[in-house]
Motif scaffolding. Structure first.
Motif, mmCIF file in Angstrom:
data_model
loop_
_atom_site.group_PDB
_atom_site.id
_atom_site.type_symbol
_atom_site.label_atom_id
_atom_site.label_comp_id
_atom_site.label_asym_id
_atom_site.label_seq_id
_atom_site.Cartn_x
_atom_site.Cartn_y
_atom_site.Cartn_z
ATOM 1 N N ILE A 63 0.842 -1.202 0.000
ATOM 2 C CA ILE A 63 0.000 0.000 0.000
ATOM 3 C C ILE A 63 0.872 1.244 0.000
ATOM 4 N N ARG A 64 1.942 1.236 0.784
ATOM 5 C CA ARG A 64 2.871 2.370 0.822
ATOM 6 C C ARG A 64 3.520 2.592 -0.556
ATOM 7 N N GLN A 65 3.969 1.511 -1.189
ATOM 8 C CA GLN A 65 4.610 1.620 -2.507
ATOM 9 C C GLN A 65 3.634 2.124 -3.570
ATOM 10 N N PHE A 66 2.387 1.682 -3.496
ATOM 11 C CA PHE A 66 1.364 2.178 -4.420
ATOM 12 C C PHE A 66 1.226 3.688 -4.276
ATOM 13 N N HIS A 67 1.128 4.159 -3.030
ATOM 14 C CA HIS A 67 0.999 5.601 -2.786
ATOM 15 C C HIS A 67 2.234 6.362 -3.247
ATOM 16 N N ASP B 204 -0.521 12.768 -7.688
ATOM 17 C CA ASP B 204 -1.809 12.471 -7.074
ATOM 18 C C ASP B 204 -1.854 13.043 -5.657
ATOM 19 N N LEU B 205 -2.835 13.932 -5.382
ATOM 20 C CA LEU B 205 -2.921 14.582 -4.077
ATOM 21 C C LEU B 205 -3.207 13.609 -2.944
ATOM 22 N N ALA B 206 -4.062 12.638 -3.174
ATOM 23 C CA ALA B 206 -4.366 11.671 -2.115
ATOM 24 C C ALA B 206 -3.108 10.891 -1.752
ATOM 25 N N ALA B 207 -2.364 10.469 -2.740
ATOM 26 C CA ALA B 207 -1.137 9.715 -2.477
ATOM 27 C C ALA B 207 -0.106 10.578 -1.761
ATOM 28 N N ARG B 208 -0.010 11.824 -2.148
ATOM 29 C CA ARG B 208 0.936 12.734 -1.499
ATOM 30 C C ARG B 208 0.540 13.011 -0.051
ATOM 31 N N ALA B 209 -0.721 12.817 0.298
ATOM 32 C CA ALA B 209 -1.202 13.070 1.650
ATOM 33 C C ALA B 209 -1.011 11.873 2.589
ATOM 34 N N LEU B 210 -0.461 10.765 2.076
ATOM 35 C CA LEU B 210 -0.262 9.599 2.922
ATOM 36 C C LEU B 210 0.654 9.948 4.089
ATOM 37 N N SER B 211 0.181 9.665 5.286
ATOM 38 C CA SER B 211 0.974 9.908 6.490
ATOM 39 C C SER B 211 1.580 8.608 7.015
ATOM 40 N N SER B 212 0.753 7.554 7.094
ATOM 41 C CA SER B 212 1.273 6.278 7.591
ATOM 42 C C SER B 212 0.392 5.121 7.141
ATOM 43 N N VAL B 213 1.001 3.942 7.150
ATOM 44 C CA VAL B 213 0.279 2.691 6.878
ATOM 45 C C VAL B 213 0.744 1.688 7.924
ATOM 46 N N SER B 214 -0.208 1.049 8.565
ATOM 47 C CA SER B 214 0.143 -0.002 9.520
ATOM 48 C C SER B 214 -0.817 -1.161 9.319
ATOM 49 N N ALA B 215 -0.357 -2.330 9.700
ATOM 50 C CA ALA B 215 -1.203 -3.518 9.607
ATOM 51 C C ALA B 215 -0.933 -4.389 10.830
ATOM 52 N N ASP B 216 -2.012 -4.904 11.409
ATOM 53 C CA ASP B 216 -1.894 -5.760 12.571
ATOM 54 C C ASP B 216 -2.989 -6.822 12.505
ATOM 55 N N GLU B 217 -2.568 -8.057 12.361
ATOM 56 C CA GLU B 217 -3.495 -9.185 12.273
ATOM 57 C C GLU B 217 -4.566 -8.970 11.210
ATOM 58 N N GLY B 218 -4.149 -8.452 10.061
ATOM 59 C CA GLY B 218 -5.053 -8.287 8.928
ATOM 60 C C GLY B 218 -5.875 -7.021 8.921
ATOM 61 N N ILE B 219 -5.765 -6.207 9.960
ATOM 62 C CA ILE B 219 -6.453 -4.916 9.990
ATOM 63 C C ILE B 219 -5.442 -3.868 9.535
ATOM 64 N N VAL B 220 -5.721 -3.257 8.416
ATOM 65 C CA VAL B 220 -4.809 -2.269 7.835
ATOM 66 C C VAL B 220 -5.362 -0.877 8.093
ATOM 67 N N LYS B 221 -4.526 0.002 8.616
ATOM 68 C CA LYS B 221 -4.933 1.381 8.864
ATOM 69 C C LYS B 221 -4.067 2.292 7.989
ATOM 70 N N VAL B 222 -4.743 3.090 7.164
ATOM 71 C CA VAL B 222 -4.066 4.038 6.281
ATOM 72 C C VAL B 222 -4.469 5.439 6.743
ATOM 73 N N VAL B 223 -3.470 6.226 7.109
ATOM 74 C CA VAL B 223 -3.719 7.558 7.656
ATOM 75 C C VAL B 223 -3.229 8.605 6.665
ATOM 76 N N TYR B 224 -4.100 9.581 6.405
ATOM 77 C CA TYR B 224 -3.779 10.683 5.498
ATOM 78 C C TYR B 224 -3.687 11.983 6.295
ATOM 79 N N ASP B 225 -2.752 12.814 5.913
ATOM 80 C CA ASP B 225 -2.615 14.149 6.493
ATOM 81 C C ASP B 225 -2.722 15.122 5.328
#
Length: 119
Positions: free
Chosen positions: A15-19, A27-48
């Motif tokens: 997901i990080r590499q895609f962004h 792409d503005l959405a991709a440039r706004a990526l702040s962090s990506v984390s995954a824990d036991e299959g739950i992925v959290k993508v945070v935009y700033d």
């Protein structure tokens, strides 16, 4: 095909590499990526939004996607062996702003439905 489910790290990296690739094309959405984390299959993508646009409301109004998880999980929604491996491990993709404002989420079935995938 490798039938071993992908690790949380592999999913977050994809997901990080895609962004990163989309950000290079402006792409503005991709440039706004702040962090990506995954824990036991739950992925959290945070935009700033401040990373790509000074006004969060304007940034949000520029995006026609109601559920930003549809965008964030693009690398998981492909008909490729690698995407299939990642979907095997993904329970849900959640997106939010850095302040915690939710931007949408997709369960595994919703990710598959984006491209009519069976597994």
């Amino acid at each position: 095909m490798n039938e071993t489910p992908a690790s949380d790290q592999e999913i977050a990296d994809a997901i990080r590499q895609f962004h990163e690739a989309r950000a290079e094309s402006g792409d503005l959405a991709a440039r706004a990526l702040s962090s990506v984390s995954a824990d036991e299959g739950i992925v959290k993508v945070v935009y700033d939004a401040s990373l790509s646009h000074p006004d969060t409301r304007a940034w949000l109004s520029e995006h026609s996607i109601e559920n930003l998880a549809e965008y964030a999980c693009t690398p998981l929604a492909q008909a490729t062996p690698e995407s299939t491996r990642m979907r095997m491990s993904t329970v849900r993709v959640e997106t939010e702003l850095a302040d915690g404002t939710p931007l949408g989420a997709l369960e595994n079935a919703g990710i598959r439905a984006l491209n009519g995938l069976e597994k």
